[in-house]
Design a protein around this motif. Structure first.
Motif, PDB file in Angstrom:
ATOM      1  N   VAL A 124       0.965  -1.070  -0.084  1.00 30.51           N
ATOM      2  CA  VAL A 124       0.131   0.003   0.075  1.00 30.51           C
ATOM      3  C   VAL A 124       1.162   1.268   0.057  1.00 30.51           C
ATOM      4  O   VAL A 124       0.567   2.179  -0.817  1.00 30.51           O
ATOM      5  CB  VAL A 124      -0.831  -0.087   1.217  1.00 30.51           C
ATOM      6  N   GLU A 156      -8.486  -0.647  -1.870  1.00 32.53           N
ATOM      7  CA  GLU A 156      -8.829  -1.713  -0.774  1.00 32.53           C
ATOM      8  C   GLU A 156     -10.256  -1.887  -0.589  1.00 32.53           C
ATOM      9  O   GLU A 156     -11.044  -1.402  -0.826  1.00 32.53           O
ATOM     10  CB  GLU A 156      -7.919  -1.114   0.631  1.00 32.53           C
ATOM     11  N   VAL A 204      -5.898  -5.508  -1.340  1.00 29.74           N
ATOM     12  CA  VAL A 204      -5.647  -4.188  -1.996  1.00 29.74           C
ATOM     13  C   VAL A 204      -5.280  -4.617  -3.575  1.00 29.74           C
ATOM     14  O   VAL A 204      -4.960  -5.677  -3.599  1.00 29.74           O
ATOM     15  CB  VAL A 204      -4.327  -3.476  -1.264  1.00 29.74           C
TER      16      VAL A 204
END
Length: 191
Positions: free
Chosen positions: A119, A131, A140
């Motif tokens: 991320v 997400e 994600v």
């Protein structure tokens, strides 16, 4: 002969299921852009590049091909095909992408640490991602330069209990759905 008729005399399941995913292959236009996305951005190492010619029966000629592999922790790989002739790329990609393209994807189980690192890498690079908390896992999603949607997923605490429940009712839940009863059975997803 139907599939049902073909397997009537054989065991229902393999004596040993497949050990792991060896690789999932996808076609790319530009191997270097793809490598930059997976290795430089996401941090997944390139571990093999196989360059070869093979005789294509459907083209009746030799085709120059390159096959790259990016490592997974269990020994499996995410693999990509690229071709020296751009015309081959046009022949092997899907003719028409789906209107909603989020369902065809490949997903990898990762640790919380790796999830957070991915991320962070996507955020710092200004890459689009999304997400989703499914309840039974948190994910994600990002897209490679050629449109392969990659998902990185983390199991929640107590996943063993969740897995046991779904294994116990997998067949009955599928039968219910196929019969037309489409009620939701995922009470874990946040609302």
């Amino acid at each position: 002969m139907s599939v049902t008729e073909a397997v009537q005399d054989k065991p229902r399941l393999l004596a040993e299921p497949p050990e792991r995913l060896h690789h999932h292959a996808y076609v790319v236009r530009d191997h270097e852009k793809n490598r930059q996305f997976f290795e430089d951005l996401l941090g997944i190492p390139l571990v093999a590049t196989w360059c070869e010619y093979y005789h294509s029966a459907w083209l009746d000629r030799d085709v120059a091909m390159c096959h790259t592999f990016f490592a997974m922790g269990d020994g499996g790989a995410l693999a990509f095909f690229g071709f020296a002739d751009p015309e081959i790329y046009k022949l092997v990609i899907a003719e028409k992408p789906p209107v909603v393209g989020s369902f065809d994807h490949v997903a990898f189980k990762v640790s919380d640490r790796t999830y957070n690192e991915i991320v962070d890498r996507l955020r710092r690079a200004g890459e689009e991602f999304r997400e989703n908390d499914h309840g039974y896992c948190k994910s994600v999603y990002a897209s490679s330069p050629d449109g392969l949607i990659v998902e990185f997923t983390v199991d929640p605490p107590g996943v063993e209990k969740i897995d046991a429940i779904r294994r116990a009712d997998a067949h009955s839940e599928l039968a219910r759905w196929v019969a037309g009863d489409h009620h939701v059975n995922n009470d874990l997803r946040p609302h």
